[in-house]
Design a protein around this motif. Structure first.
Motif, PDB file in Angstrom:
ATOM      1  N   SER A   1       0.859  -1.183   0.000  1.00 35.65           N
ATOM      2  CA  SER A   1       0.000   0.000   0.000  1.00 35.65           C
ATOM      3  C   SER A   1       0.899   1.238   0.000  1.00 35.65           C
ATOM      4  CB  SER A   1      -0.913   0.006   1.229  1.00 35.65           C
ATOM      5  OG  SER A   1      -0.207   0.424   2.383  1.00 35.65           O
ATOM      6  N   ASP A   2       0.306   2.414  -0.165  1.00 34.52           N
ATOM      7  CA  ASP A   2       1.099   3.640  -0.252  1.00 34.52           C
ATOM      8  C   ASP A   2       1.797   3.999   1.053  1.00 34.52           C
ATOM      9  OD1 ASP A   2       0.360   3.939  -2.885  1.00 34.52           O
ATOM     10  OD2 ASP A   2      -1.319   5.294  -2.455  1.00 34.52           O
ATOM     11  N   THR A   3       1.327   3.433   2.156  1.00 38.64           N
ATOM     12  CA  THR A   3       1.901   3.807   3.454  1.00 38.64           C
ATOM     13  C   THR A   3       2.683   2.664   4.113  1.00 38.64           C
ATOM     14  OG1 THR A   3      -0.198   3.238   4.528  1.00 38.64           O
ATOM     15  CG2 THR A   3       0.144   5.560   3.911  1.00 38.64           C
ATOM     16  N   ASP A   4       2.891   1.564   3.423  1.00 38.81           N
ATOM     17  CA  ASP A   4       3.672   0.459   4.005  1.00 38.81           C
ATOM     18  C   ASP A   4       5.054   0.922   4.452  1.00 38.81           C
ATOM     19  OD1 ASP A   4       1.561  -1.157   3.451  1.00 38.81           O
ATOM     20  OD2 ASP A   4       2.690  -2.668   2.343  1.00 38.81           O
TER      21      ASP A   4
ATOM     22  N   PHE B   1       5.829   3.438   5.952  1.00 35.15           N
ATOM     23  CA  PHE B   1       5.750   4.071   7.274  1.00 35.15           C
ATOM     24  C   PHE B   1       5.221   3.128   8.350  1.00 35.15           C
ATOM     25  CE2 PHE B   1       5.166   7.407   4.059  1.00 35.15           C
ATOM     26  CZ  PHE B   1       6.282   8.189   4.337  1.00 35.15           C
TER      27      PHE B   1
ATOM     28  N   TYR C   1       2.405   1.163   8.383  1.00 32.58           N
ATOM     29  CA  TYR C   1       0.977   0.898   8.535  1.00 32.58           C
ATOM     30  C   TYR C   1       0.315   0.837   7.166  1.00 32.58           C
ATOM     31  CZ  TYR C   1       0.003   5.884   7.680  1.00 32.58           C
ATOM     32  OH  TYR C   1      -0.091   7.135   7.116  1.00 32.58           O
ATOM     33  N   ASP C   2      -0.832   0.183   7.133  1.00 31.99           N
ATOM     34  CA  ASP C   2      -1.591   0.016   5.895  1.00 31.99           C
ATOM     35  C   ASP C   2      -2.539   1.203   5.714  1.00 31.99           C
ATOM     36  OD1 ASP C   2      -2.820  -1.586   3.657  1.00 31.99           O
ATOM     37  OD2 ASP C   2      -4.545  -1.469   5.013  1.00 31.99           O
ATOM     38  N   ASP C   3      -2.696   1.671   4.479  1.00 35.55           N
ATOM     39  CA  ASP C   3      -3.529   2.850   4.227  1.00 35.55           C
ATOM     40  C   ASP C   3      -5.007   2.520   4.032  1.00 35.55           C
ATOM     41  OD1 ASP C   3      -3.600   1.632   1.758  1.00 35.55           O
ATOM     42  OD2 ASP C   3      -2.729   3.303   0.638  1.00 35.55           O
TER      43      ASP C   3
ATOM     44  N   TYR D   1      14.147   5.034  12.459  1.00 33.68           N
ATOM     45  CA  TYR D   1      13.448   4.303  11.396  1.00 33.68           C
ATOM     46  C   TYR D   1      14.336   3.157  10.945  1.00 33.68           C
ATOM     47  CZ  TYR D   1      11.249   3.214   6.908  1.00 33.68           C
ATOM     48  OH  TYR D   1      10.642   2.560   5.849  1.00 33.68           O
TER      49      TYR D   1
ATOM     50  N   GLN E   1       5.770   1.980  15.984  1.00 34.18           N
ATOM     51  CA  GLN E   1       4.922   1.545  14.866  1.00 34.18           C
ATOM     52  C   GLN E   1       5.676   0.507  14.051  1.00 34.18           C
ATOM     53  OE1 GLN E   1       1.726   2.835  14.331  1.00 34.18           O
ATOM     54  NE2 GLN E   1       1.490   1.207  12.841  1.00 34.18           N
TER      55      GLN E   1
ATOM     56  N   GLU F   1       0.165  -5.325  11.115  1.00 36.40           N
ATOM     57  CA  GLU F   1       0.422  -3.962  11.590  1.00 36.40           C
ATOM     58  C   GLU F   1       0.385  -3.975  13.120  1.00 36.40           C
ATOM     59  OE1 GLU F   1      -2.190   0.105  11.577  1.00 36.40           O
ATOM     60  OE2 GLU F   1      -1.989  -0.950   9.659  1.00 36.40           O
TER      61      GLU F   1
END
Length: 941
Positions: free
Chosen positions: A265-268, A270, A272-274, A345, A412, A448
């Motif tokens: 997904s676009d936020t993987d 970071f 988490y799933d969007d 990170y 996270q 997540e």
């Protein structure tokens, strides 16, 4: 003009003088009261009137011009201590900790050098401790080159890390190890574990790690191996900031063009799933059958993501970056305000080209056959991408008599994986070893996780001599684990090479969403009072706490079928193509199975209430013999809400226990540098939410099913420790310890008697564990003066465990014994390692800014899962971990540094095997982690 020139000259000169200053800072500790902070001690620069006093926390700070000084430390009724040769350099902080001891004479001044004093302060912390503990400071962690808490804590004697995440103390499993964050309870991120995974804590947020091995009344009762307290950083003595970045490469895992994973997904990135993987239909949505011939079935089936096979790509190397920022300010004349902010990170890629999982049984048809027969065997590839973000913000306000702290920590974590497996499954039943059918299994998964912890803490001293101390803590923690759209598609292969869905040979293709949310509210308050008993220093402690835990767990799953229609090319992505979905015009298409609506049996809620009080007294029987006696009371209540078939449980009281936990510690000071310690304490181990339930949790990759047990009892353990320790100069020491632990109703993970893929938990008999620990740290300067900076360290734990089986287990083993086999009523305790070795060779040269070392860790063969009936025991094989680290600081002020690490130099593999009477070992699980090379750079402002 001349006056302006003079003013500018003076101004410029004053600025230069300010910038030419350095700082001396540290802690003043009370040697008579176990090295507790000493408030309001005097600090004076010898030969001047420049000085200060220690604050409420025993901390002090002096800003001085460049130069070499002698610093005098004093307190009424205590020896004064003069530290010479303290070199102050511009823009640098000299860390100088001092321990002061009381003195009956009018005035005694102890003179020593700065180098020797630092070593003495470190040794005194260990010598004066009232419990048997080991610890790692931030400096120790740095010298080991560890990037996470899990890597660092392995250097503590008697500590090992299982799976790179979970801490075992004295070889006892994670059930018997307690994890706390800043002294308060914290929930884990894994529903299958009782402690939090240690690899989620980066070292840049850590102040120290404390491992407590013997109990005192102020510590929680639910541990047996040890308490691991993770202490995050406080604010610094002056402004500091740092940035870091790093990368790692593993030849076995990175740069592989056959790496597997799903579409992100676009936020993987970071963690988490969007929302891409959200549940596509309502859990209570009724699904029509094909016989109803309704278009709704076509619509519902088509809402699911069509990607069922992982895509091949090239695996990336690991990388990480982070920063820290902190400072303190004076508020008024006596108060201080400080802050600390930290962020990190990490992005790690793991690839197993040869993942193996097996399920084996004892031959059910021939007792003369000692060899195990296969029920299931799986080989394949698996790719995993793990993202970890960590943020910490801390604020602290200090007055002369109080300290207030607020810490906010958020972690996270997002983990995506993809795999392809070839499997053979016996269709003749468990223990038959016959009727094998070949299968392929595709898997995609995303999990997540997050933890948010808020700590509000106050510490106050009062009375005219500050003999009273009161500390309180409030710490809510919120954690979640969401398994989002785990997709597992098994296909049977026919003799003609066609692939088709076969529920009889395996399972239907399945989609799983699992949701675990947990909140943990912990409060704690502690009082202590210093006083004199029989003319000697003494201290009484009392306090209590209350912890409330709530967990909400549920599973949604849907399965698919296509009436036996062959799947083109065996590619599961073809199953949900629009043209291949069932419709009124296509009765051979893929469809959702109509019975798949939410099953209340797959959900539960759990509550736990833990109320505690304690009292302890610490006093000297004689000049050399110190005694600490304590009593802790805990009231524990656990509730379960769920369903088992037609039986409903609404806040069903699973456990309701009120227990007293006595403890006694005796410390005899043989000489100034050696002690003999002995202790007795009672502890407990309680079942987790998942274990004390009726939940059923399925792993679709291994086809293993965990089934809870609502009839569990707590384990109670009587513990005895004996230790001799001798401390030398320069951080050298020798210690030997013995311990004995007697278990009543130990909790153990086991198979069901005739089900090699079903596991449960039970109170299996009674057990005892006894063993010895040996620790040795020695600088090699006695060989040659050139080797003074080289230090050898070794700690070894040897443990024997013995469990007396319950009648059920013993009879089930007897019924499945092989010809000529005698079943012993005793066996090893599950999770108990027979030996543990930690050794290292360190070189540390502060003048060169060089730290380097070799670190070796190995744990002995350990009973992982208890076999019952026709299922044999599973043992974890030893993993020989050899690692190399090098840290080099450079630049005029050594603000830049480079870290080089090599992990798993020996290329050891993680392997668990089935073992049975005169049988060849068979694989339960096998992973090959390979060898990783990493490099990092950091800069301090």
């Amino acid at each position: 003009m001349k006056k302006v020139y003079i003013v500018l000259t003076l101004l410029f000169g004053s600025i230069l003088s300010l910038t030419a200053q350095g700082t001396i800072a540290g802690n003043i500790l009370d040697g008579e009261y176990n090295n507790e902070p000493m408030a309001f001690a005097n600090v004076l620069v010898k030969g001047t009137t420049i000085g200060t006093t220690s604050d409420f926390d025993g901390k002090y700070q002096l800003s001085l011009d460049e130069g070499t000084y002698s610093i005098l430390f004093s307190f009424v009724g205590y020896e004064s201590k003069e530290i010479s040769d303290v070199v102050v350099k511009s823009g640098q902080v000299v860390d100088l900790d001092v321990v002061l001891s009381s003195n009956s004479l009018d005035e005694v001044v102890i003179t020593t050098s700065i180098k020797r004093n630092t070593e003495e302060a470190v040794l005194n912390i260990q010598k004066k401790s009232v419990t048997l503990l080991d610890g790692l400071s931030a400096q120790s962690i740095k010298s080991s080159g560890a990037g996470s808490l899990a890597s660092a804590v392995k250097a503590v004697p008697g500590v090992s890390v299982e799976g790179g995440k979970y801490v075992y103390v004295r070889g006892l499993g994670d059930r018997y190890t307690k994890s706390t964050l800043n002294g308060v309870d914290i929930p884990g991120l894994d529903p299958d574990r009782n402690t939090i995974q240690m690899d989620i804590f980066p070292t840049n947020i850590l102040d120290n790690i404390i491992v407590i091995k013997s109990a005192a009344a102020e510590y929680p009762a639910d541990f047996t191996g040890g308490v691991v307290d993770i202490v995050t950083k406080d604010f610094p003595t002056r402004f500091e900031a740092s940035v870091s970045l790093g990368a790692g490469y593993n030849h076995s895992m990175h740069g592989k063009d056959n790496y597997l994973n799903g579409t992100a997904s676009d936020t993987d990135f970071f963690g988490y799933d969007d929302g891409t993987r959200n549940v596509p239909i309502n859990r209570y949505q009724t699904i029509p059958g094909t016989f109803e011939n309704r278009g709704l079935l076509t619509s519902l089936t088509g809402r699911f993501n069509k990607e069922l096979r992982a895509k091949e790509s090239t695996s990336n190397p690991n990388f990480d970056f982070g920063f820290t920022l902190g400072d303190q300010f004076k508020v008024g004349s006596d108060n201080k305000f400080g802050y600390l902010a930290s962020f990190s990170y990490k992005n790690n890629t793991t690839f197993y080209e040869n993942r193996i999982d097996g399920a084996y049984s004892i031959d059910a048809n021939d007792t003369s056959n000692n060899e195990l027969v296969a029920d299931r065997f799986s080989t394949g590839r698996e790719g995993i991408n793990n993202v970890l973000l960590n943020g910490l913000v801390g604020l602290t306000f200090k007055t002369q008599n109080s300290k207030y702290k607020v810490n906010l920590l958020h972690i996270q974590n997002g983990e995506s994986s993809g795999g392809f497996f070839n499997q053979n499954i016996a269709q003749g039943g468990s223990g038959s070893g016959s009727g094998f059918e070949p299968l392929t299994k595709d898997a995609l998964a995303y999990t997540e996780r997050s933890v948010t912890n808020l700590l509000i803490n106050g510490n106050h001293s009062f009375d005219t001599k500050n003999d009273w101390n009161f500390e309180w803590k409030l710490a809510p923690t919120f954690s979640k684990v969401h398994d989002k759209d785990h997709r597992v598609t098994p296909l049977q292969e026919s003799q003609t090479g066609e692939f088709f869905i076969s529920a009889s040979a395996a399972t239907f293709p399945i989609r799983i969403w699992r949701f675990l949310q947990e909140e943990n509210w912990a409060t704690k308050f502690d009082f202590n009072k210093k006083y004199e008993l029989f003319g000697k220093p003494a201290k009484v402690k009392f306090g209590g706490g209350y912890t409330y835990k709530f967990r909400d767990f549920s599973v949604d799953d849907w399965t698919f079928d296509n009436n036996g229609t062959p799947v083109t090319n065996g590619n599961p992505n073809n199953l949900l193509l629009p043209e291949n979905i069932w419709s009124r015009d296509n009765n051979d298409g893929t469809y959702l199975i109509s019975v798949d609506i939410f099953n209340p049996n797959d959900a539960y809620e759990g509550e736990q209430h833990i109320a505690s009080t304690y009292v302890s007294n610490e006093f000297n029987i004689s000049e050399k013999l110190k005694t600490i006696l304590g009593l802790r009371a805990e009231a524990f209540t656990s509730y379960y809400t769920g369903q088992d078939g037609a039986d409903l449980y609404d806040r069903f009281k699973v456990l309701d226990e009120y227990d007293l936990f006595p403890s006694a510690n005796l410390i005899y000071e043989v000489t100034d540098d050696s002690n003999i310690r002995s202790s007795y304490y009672k502890t407990t181990a309680r079942p987790s939410f998942k274990e004390a339930s009726l939940s059923q949790i399925f792993d679709p990759i291994t086809d293993r099913l965990f089934i809870g047990n609502i009839n569990l009892k707590p384990t109670y353990v009587n513990n005895f420790d004996l230790r001799y320790e001798n401390f030398g100069n320069k951080g050298q020491m020798f210690a030997i310890s013995g311990f004995y632990k007697d278990f009543t109703d130990p909790l153990e993970k086991s198979f069901f008697a005739s089900a090699p893929t079903q596991l449960t938990i039970g109170n299996l008999g009674s057990a005892k564990v006894y063993g010895a620990e040996f620790e040795f740290r020695k600088h090699l300067g006695f060989i040659s003066e050139n080797l003074t900076n080289l230090k050898f360290a070794l700690n070894v734990s040897v443990t024997e465990s013995e469990l007396t089986m319950s009648d059920e287990e013993f009879l089930s083993r007897e019924a499945n014994a092989r010809d000529g086999q005698t079943i012993d009523r005793k066996r090893n305790l599950q999770g108990q390692s027979p030996f543990l070795i930690n050794t290292s060779l360190n070189y540390n040269n502060s003048d060169l800014g060089l730290q380097t070392g070799l670190f070796f860790n190995m744990q002995g063969k350990t009973l992982e899962v208890v076999g019952l009936g026709g299922v044999p025991d599973v043992f974890t094989k030893p993993f020989e971990s050899l690692n190399f680290t090098l840290n080099k600081a450079f630049g005029e002020d050594k603000k830049s540094s480079i870290d080089i690490k090599v992990s798993n130099i020996l290329g050891a593999e993680r392997k668990s095997v089935y073992q049975s009477f005169k049988a060849q070992d068979q694989i339960f699980s096998l992973r090959e982690p390979g060898t990783e090379f990493s490099i990092g750079y950091s800069y301090k402002f």
